[in-house]
Design a protein around this motif. Structure first.
Motif, PDB file in Angstrom:
ATOM      1  N   PRO A 144       2.097  -5.421  -6.880  1.00 21.35           N
ATOM      2  CA  PRO A 144       1.483  -6.116  -8.016  1.00 21.35           C
ATOM      3  C   PRO A 144       0.011  -5.738  -8.206  1.00 21.35           C
ATOM      4  CG  PRO A 144       2.673  -7.680  -6.616  1.00 21.35           C
ATOM      5  CD  PRO A 144       2.638  -6.367  -5.890  1.00 21.35           C
ATOM      6  N   GLN A 145      -0.665  -5.403  -7.105  1.00 28.53           N
ATOM      7  CA  GLN A 145      -2.087  -5.077  -7.233  1.00 28.53           C
ATOM      8  C   GLN A 145      -2.320  -3.596  -7.490  1.00 28.53           C
ATOM      9  OE1 GLN A 145      -4.182  -6.769  -3.861  1.00 28.53           O
ATOM     10  NE2 GLN A 145      -4.159  -8.800  -4.832  1.00 28.53           N
ATOM     11  N   LYS A 146      -1.424  -2.767  -7.012  1.00 26.14           N
ATOM     12  CA  LYS A 146      -1.580  -1.321  -7.193  1.00 26.14           C
ATOM     13  C   LYS A 146      -0.228  -0.734  -7.593  1.00 26.14           C
ATOM     14  CE  LYS A 146      -4.146   2.412  -5.110  1.00 26.14           C
ATOM     15  NZ  LYS A 146      -4.897   2.930  -3.952  1.00 26.14           N
ATOM     16  N   GLU A 174       4.753   1.047   0.430  1.00 26.39           N
ATOM     17  CA  GLU A 174       3.719   2.069   0.671  1.00 26.39           C
ATOM     18  C   GLU A 174       2.308   1.490   0.613  1.00 26.39           C
ATOM     19  OE1 GLU A 174       6.101   5.430  -2.011  1.00 26.39           O
ATOM     20  OE2 GLU A 174       4.618   4.084  -2.892  1.00 26.39           O
ATOM     21  N   CYS A 175       2.174   0.258   0.029  1.00 26.96           N
ATOM     22  CA  CYS A 175       0.814  -0.244  -0.213  1.00 26.96           C
ATOM     23  C   CYS A 175       0.192  -0.749   1.079  1.00 26.96           C
ATOM     24  CB  CYS A 175       0.827  -1.334  -1.295  1.00 26.96           C
ATOM     25  SG  CYS A 175       1.503  -2.898  -0.722  1.00 26.96           S
ATOM     26  N   HIS A 176      -1.090  -1.139   0.996  1.00 27.47           N
ATOM     27  CA  HIS A 176      -1.812  -1.476   2.209  1.00 27.47           C
ATOM     28  C   HIS A 176      -1.649  -2.923   2.647  1.00 27.47           C
ATOM     29  CE1 HIS A 176      -3.490   2.405   2.593  1.00 27.47           C
ATOM     30  NE2 HIS A 176      -4.075   2.368   1.390  1.00 27.47           N
ATOM     31  N   GLY A 177      -1.107  -3.779   1.765  1.00 27.97           N
ATOM     32  CA  GLY A 177      -0.977  -5.210   2.084  1.00 27.97           C
ATOM     33  C   GLY A 177      -0.235  -5.436   3.390  1.00 27.97           C
ATOM     34  N   GLU A 178      -0.731  -6.395   4.177  1.00 31.19           N
ATOM     35  CA  GLU A 178      -0.065  -6.696   5.440  1.00 31.19           C
ATOM     36  C   GLU A 178       1.144  -7.586   5.173  1.00 31.19           C
ATOM     37  OE1 GLU A 178      -0.821  -8.964   9.660  1.00 31.19           O
ATOM     38  OE2 GLU A 178      -2.513  -8.763   8.267  1.00 31.19           O
ATOM     39  N   LYS A 179       2.291  -7.170   5.705  1.00 30.58           N
ATOM     40  CA  LYS A 179       3.528  -7.894   5.412  1.00 30.58           C
ATOM     41  C   LYS A 179       3.972  -8.742   6.602  1.00 30.58           C
ATOM     42  CE  LYS A 179       3.875  -5.020   1.789  1.00 30.58           C
ATOM     43  NZ  LYS A 179       2.957  -3.945   2.236  1.00 30.58           N
ATOM     44  N   ASP A 214      18.835 -14.351   1.306  1.00 26.22           N
ATOM     45  CA  ASP A 214      18.327 -12.984   1.221  1.00 26.22           C
ATOM     46  C   ASP A 214      17.152 -12.880   2.186  1.00 26.22           C
ATOM     47  OD1 ASP A 214      19.998 -11.834  -0.611  1.00 26.22           O
ATOM     48  OD2 ASP A 214      18.704 -12.184  -2.338  1.00 26.22           O
ATOM     49  N   PRO A 215      16.976 -11.716   2.840  1.00 24.77           N
ATOM     50  CA  PRO A 215      15.796 -11.561   3.691  1.00 24.77           C
ATOM     51  C   PRO A 215      14.570 -11.268   2.816  1.00 24.77           C
ATOM     52  CG  PRO A 215      17.124  -9.569   3.708  1.00 24.77           C
ATOM     53  CD  PRO A 215      17.833 -10.541   2.806  1.00 24.77           C
ATOM     54  N   MET A 216      13.503 -12.049   3.005  1.00 27.42           N
ATOM     55  CA  MET A 216      12.313 -11.902   2.169  1.00 27.42           C
ATOM     56  C   MET A 216      11.096 -11.603   3.044  1.00 27.42           C
ATOM     57  SD  MET A 216      13.476 -12.568  -0.912  1.00 27.42           S
ATOM     58  CE  MET A 216      11.971 -12.853  -1.836  1.00 27.42           C
ATOM     59  N   VAL A 217      10.183 -10.845   2.457  1.00 25.72           N
ATOM     60  CA  VAL A 217       8.949 -10.462   3.143  1.00 25.72           C
ATOM     61  C   VAL A 217       7.779 -10.966   2.300  1.00 25.72           C
ATOM     62  CG1 VAL A 217       7.487  -8.432   3.476  1.00 25.72           C
ATOM     63  CG2 VAL A 217       9.830  -8.457   4.381  1.00 25.72           C
ATOM     64  N   ASP A 218       6.793 -11.579   2.937  1.00 26.97           N
ATOM     65  CA  ASP A 218       5.586 -11.990   2.212  1.00 26.97           C
ATOM     66  C   ASP A 218       4.491 -10.956   2.428  1.00 26.97           C
ATOM     67  OD1 ASP A 218       6.546 -14.361   1.162  1.00 26.97           O
ATOM     68  OD2 ASP A 218       6.076 -15.492   2.984  1.00 26.97           O
ATOM     69  N   CYS A 219       3.710 -10.720   1.379  1.00 30.37           N
ATOM     70  CA  CYS A 219       2.539  -9.860   1.522  1.00 30.37           C
ATOM     71  C   CYS A 219       1.330 -10.762   1.686  1.00 30.37           C
ATOM     72  CB  CYS A 219       2.365  -8.957   0.306  1.00 30.37           C
ATOM     73  SG  CYS A 219       0.834  -8.003   0.395  1.00 30.37           S
ATOM     74  N   LYS A 220       0.622 -10.633   2.818  1.00 30.41           N
ATOM     75  CA  LYS A 220      -0.517 -11.517   3.079  1.00 30.41           C
ATOM     76  C   LYS A 220      -1.684 -11.194   2.160  1.00 30.41           C
ATOM     77  CE  LYS A 220       0.804 -12.413   7.845  1.00 30.41           C
ATOM     78  NZ  LYS A 220       0.536 -12.118   9.278  1.00 30.41           N
ATOM     79  N   THR A 221      -1.713  -9.983   1.633  1.00 30.12           N
ATOM     80  CA  THR A 221      -2.816  -9.587   0.757  1.00 30.12           C
ATOM     81  C   THR A 221      -2.638 -10.124  -0.666  1.00 30.12           C
ATOM     82  OG1 THR A 221      -2.986  -7.563   2.045  1.00 30.12           O
ATOM     83  CG2 THR A 221      -4.171  -7.612  -0.053  1.00 30.12           C
ATOM     84  N   CYS A 222      -1.503  -9.764  -1.312  1.00 28.10           N
ATOM     85  CA  CYS A 222      -1.344 -10.187  -2.706  1.00 28.10           C
ATOM     86  C   CYS A 222      -0.592 -11.496  -2.839  1.00 28.10           C
ATOM     87  CB  CYS A 222      -0.649  -9.091  -3.525  1.00 28.10           C
ATOM     88  SG  CYS A 222       1.143  -8.994  -3.223  1.00 28.10           S
ATOM     89  N   LYS A 223      -0.095 -12.060  -1.753  1.00 23.70           N
ATOM     90  CA  LYS A 223       0.664 -13.328  -1.730  1.00 23.70           C
ATOM     91  C   LYS A 223       2.013 -13.221  -2.426  1.00 23.70           C
ATOM     92  CE  LYS A 223      -2.997 -15.304   0.111  1.00 23.70           C
ATOM     93  NZ  LYS A 223      -3.055 -15.223   1.578  1.00 23.70           N
TER      94      LYS A 223
END
Lengths: 541, 541
Positions: free
Chosen positions: B113-115, B122-127, B90-99
């Motif tokens: 998870p954080q918001k 839509e959230c601000h975390g860098e992916k 499966d293609p997966m994306v990591d969020c550098k902000t919330c891990k």
């Protein structure tokens, strides 16, 4: 395969198993994978029969046992509670020179990879101190590789039963004493898998956890606790209300041995080994290992095979459910109205005596599992107070069997070479697997004498179709009839039915007869087709 | 449980399954483990019945299919050959902000998870960019943790069948066309397990790999290849010598649907979905998904449930065995004497035509799997030359079913609420599982009218013991008879037998009668005890 390979009898077994489709090496076309074995068409049928008979005997034919089918991967907390995370280990030594890793207790048996003329304990490589190597296979559940997501392949099926004890109790109409049974795969990352399928890394277990009242409850209710000697070889139908752990343990040892007898392992091939006090796990009150005299097992000073374990029947006290209660924080006790009523009728001295015995037993458990003294005393006192109100954590008798080693025992026990006349009357050596008809992969082979006679073939197919809904039938029309009999002997088919010219032309058709041929002595008799099914059903049950 | 939980019908199913011991969450006392489910006493029986019926239908009742039971952990090379190491991802994306790690195609559906008011997209975390995440569970075999010792839990049972194809061929008396079938656990590290037991991380499969001759061989032997339309709903007993892959594929789709009908899923609850060309795997010639209209499946524009997959029946060409031949270096071809003889009798034009078609098919396979053009042409030419000598790699038709989703379908389909009069004649709502008697966990409940009348109890136990060797019997003496009927209705027991005062005192004893009560309509009739067993056996078969 190690030792088994050096045993000429085992060599024959291994060769037959591969040649006739009982057992293959897993992933053989890729060079195999050490410690993993597949069951071919006949092995799969044999294994299914054995599992089905166990399930039927242990669950369906009883009022007091229910089944369970749990997952192989469970919460890792379960293996903390059971002690597997901490102590399910082998001591291992690393060699800094060759980078090999060896079991510390086998250094004198393993040749050095770099200098095979020497054993590892004699070679020059610098070794580390022994370190504990956990035998559970580890994996990661979910997409993120963190410590939190580590899970294990179950090293035994038993723990799932304990973890689901309360769910089963709440959702089934069961009352202590009762059992929960399960069949399923388990995995142990054995450092040295050996003896063919006897000790492999992936294997199957058939386990029963039978939950009983503590002896103190039995004594309060029945006024006494029956001794093991008292129960003799009694059946479950009788009154068991005075049975404590010793009686139940004896009962289950006997039941299990009867099971092995019922599928064709005579009592003389088995050994009932009572573990010595120093061999017992700290929580176990008694354990009987049921051994089978495998051809590769050690011989005693009289030259007799000593046997290897097929099954252990352990009296595990209330250790398992107590551990899960402590680790999960969920109550594992049951409420026993009969006990509460009986207790209130005891005189004070008896109450005090039973209460004190229960207190001591609980204190011993708590102390041994590391609860600090003051806390242990407090908890044990609460437990004793609970008993007076009809509360306790059930004790467990666990008959735990390995399917794969049982299959191997059945094959070893069935294997015979004997003399039998061929079609011309000349004696020849034949290989025969004398399986009990209950476990035989194929119950009956249906054989038209000649394949190029449509009337024979048509009749043979009709006989096949008559029998097939009721048993596993093999239809074979290829080769001389004697050769076909030998092929069936070699895979343990107890009966052959031959449709020959005598079958045809007899009238009325209903009374047509066929040849029924018996595997073990080659005896043949003529049986009317309409009598075939009931006769065979009788013989394979 | 996701979607299923928001469905009121599914909520009832989930609640009933837990309350009555069909399905529990795995490791529930430790907070559960996402994507793993256990079967309780009734669930385990239901599952056993379904697996037994499949095994019996697919293997034991046929001459042309044999069984296999392979290990879950196999050589990792198998998963390179099958393509799972490279592409089962499966293609997966990591969020550098919330891990957090999220499926790239589900970012718009998963709350941050954080918001949690925002979705992950839509959230601000860098992916990070999407990366392939392999869905196979990994583990290490042996004591040393190196890349070389990585192994996988099988994500499907099929590959073991291909890997052991030659062993089975060499050790069983089978000839193409024939099948190898297997039932067993498989594991997929699903990022988002959902819909109760429908998509879990540990599940069980029932797979058949049915090996057939390539169409070119059929045409050489029979002079023609039967069209799918031609075979209609024919049985296996008829002549299949002209059946190519289309006919066999059609045949297996129909057989599998008949199987579902035979265990109680009406054809109207199923959908036969033919995958569109763009949905097919590159090697697949056709795939039919057999869907069941689960309550949680999507609705189409007419409001009809569209269904979710129970089983896929795929025509997989000769892809699988060809891959294992290439990766293992072991020949997977068979020699077909009938083909060799037939080929030699064809005229040259026909030989050239068939040879060329076979060449093109092999070239296509080799090219698609990355063999360089010159080598692919050479190999395809050799393959075509082999065909003329009676050599080919068999093609495969694969009916592959999920056990757990079938169990869920059976429960969903069986669940009904209806009105039935209570003992005083007042209508009340009851819950009833209308299982087909073949799959019902308990076939018959034996109920003494009163538990404090020893003559009733004794007689009831005799009836229980009469029936028990032949079917799963539940003995229940607790509570009002109406309540006991309702308890059996709710778990799908098709028959209840009540021993009442009319049973006693009738003479001669052999003709004593009991009340036989039917689950679905509550109808009751009196049946002589000596007729009970044959009548019930008739009904549960």
């Amino acid at each position: 395969m190690a030792e088994a390979k050096e045993n000429p009898f085992m060599e024959k077994i291994v060769s037959l198993c591969k040649r006739r489709g009982f057992i293959y090496q897993s992933s053989e076309i890729y060079g195999g994978i050490n410690g993993f074995w597949d069951y071919g068409p006949l092995g799969a049928e044999l294994k299914r029969n054995v599992k089905e008979l166990w399930w039927n005997t242990m669950i369906r034919q009883r009022d007091d046992v229910v089944g369970l089918e749990a997952t192989i991967i469970m919460s890792p907390e379960i293996w903390k509670a059971s002690g597997h995370v901490a102590t399910f280990t082998d001591p291992m030594v690393d060699c800094k020179t060759c980078k090999g890793r060896f079991r510390a207790d086998q250094l004198a048996e393993i040749p050095c990879p770099q200098k095979p003329s020497k054993m590892v304990n004699e070679c020059h490589g610098e070794k580390t101190a022994a370190r504990a190597f956990n035998l559970m296979f580890k994996t990661i559940v979910g997409p993120v590789e963190t410590e939190d997501n580590i899970a294990y392949l179950r090293p035994e099926t038993a723990q799932a039963i304990f973890a689901q004890f309360k769910n089963v109790l709440d959702s089934s109409r069961v009352k202590v004493p009762f059992g929960i049974a399960q069949i399923g795969k388990a995995f142990r990352n054995e450092v040295t898998p050996r003896n063919y399928t006897f000790r492999s890394r992936e294997f199957e277990q058939m386990e029963l956890e039978f939950f009983i009242k503590p002896d103190e409850a039995i004594e309060a209710i029945s006024g006494r606790v029956a001794s093991a000697a008292e129960i003799g070889n009694q059946q479950s139908a009788i009154d068991t209300s005075s049975w404590g752990w010793e009686a139940w343990h004896k009962y289950w040892v006997e039941e299990r041995i009867k099971f092995y007898e019922s599928i064709g392992l005579p009592r003389t091939t088995l050994v009932e080994y009572w573990q010595k006090p120093e061999e017992l796990a700290h929580y176990a009150r008694a354990t009987v290992d049921i051994l089978f005299k495998f051809p590769f097992s050690k011989r005693d000073e009289h030259g007799e095979l000593t046997g290897e374990e097929l099954e252990g029947v352990a009296a595990r006290s209330d250790f398992d459910l107590s551990q899960h209660e402590r680790f999960s924080g969920k109550p594992m006790g049951v409420f026993d109205d009969e006990l509460r009523t009986a207790w209130s009728k005891l005189d004070e001295a008896k109450q005090a005596e039973l209460s004190n015995r229960y207190y001591e037993a609980r204190l011993k458990y708590l102390t041994k599992t590391g609860v600090e003294p003051a806390k242990a005393e407090k908890e044990a006192r609460e437990d004793a107070e609970g008993l007076a109100k009809g509360q306790y954590i059930p004790h467990v008798i666990e008959p735990s069997a390995g399917v794969d080693r049982l299959i191997l025992a059945l094959i070893c026990n069935a294997y015979h070479e004997d003399q039998m006349p061929d079609e011309k009357g000349k004696q020849e050596t034949r290989v025969v697997l004398r399986f009990h008809p209950r476990v035989a992969p194929i119950k009956v082979a249906v054989l038209p004498l000649l394949k190029n006679k449509p009337e024979l073939v048509k009749k043979a197919q009709a006989v096949r179709d008559l029998l097939r809904p009721h048993m596993n039938v093999f239809y074979d029309d290829g080769g001389a009839i004697g050769r076909r009999y030998r092929r069936q002997d070699e895979i343990g088919t107890p009966f052959c039915v031959t449709i020959d010219f005598d079958t045809l032309g007899e009238k009325p058709e209903l009374l047509d007869t066929v040849t029924l041929r018996y595997r073990d002595d080659g005896r043949q008799e003529r049986v009317a087709i309409c009598e075939l099914l009931p006769q065979l059903l009788e013989k394979i049950r």
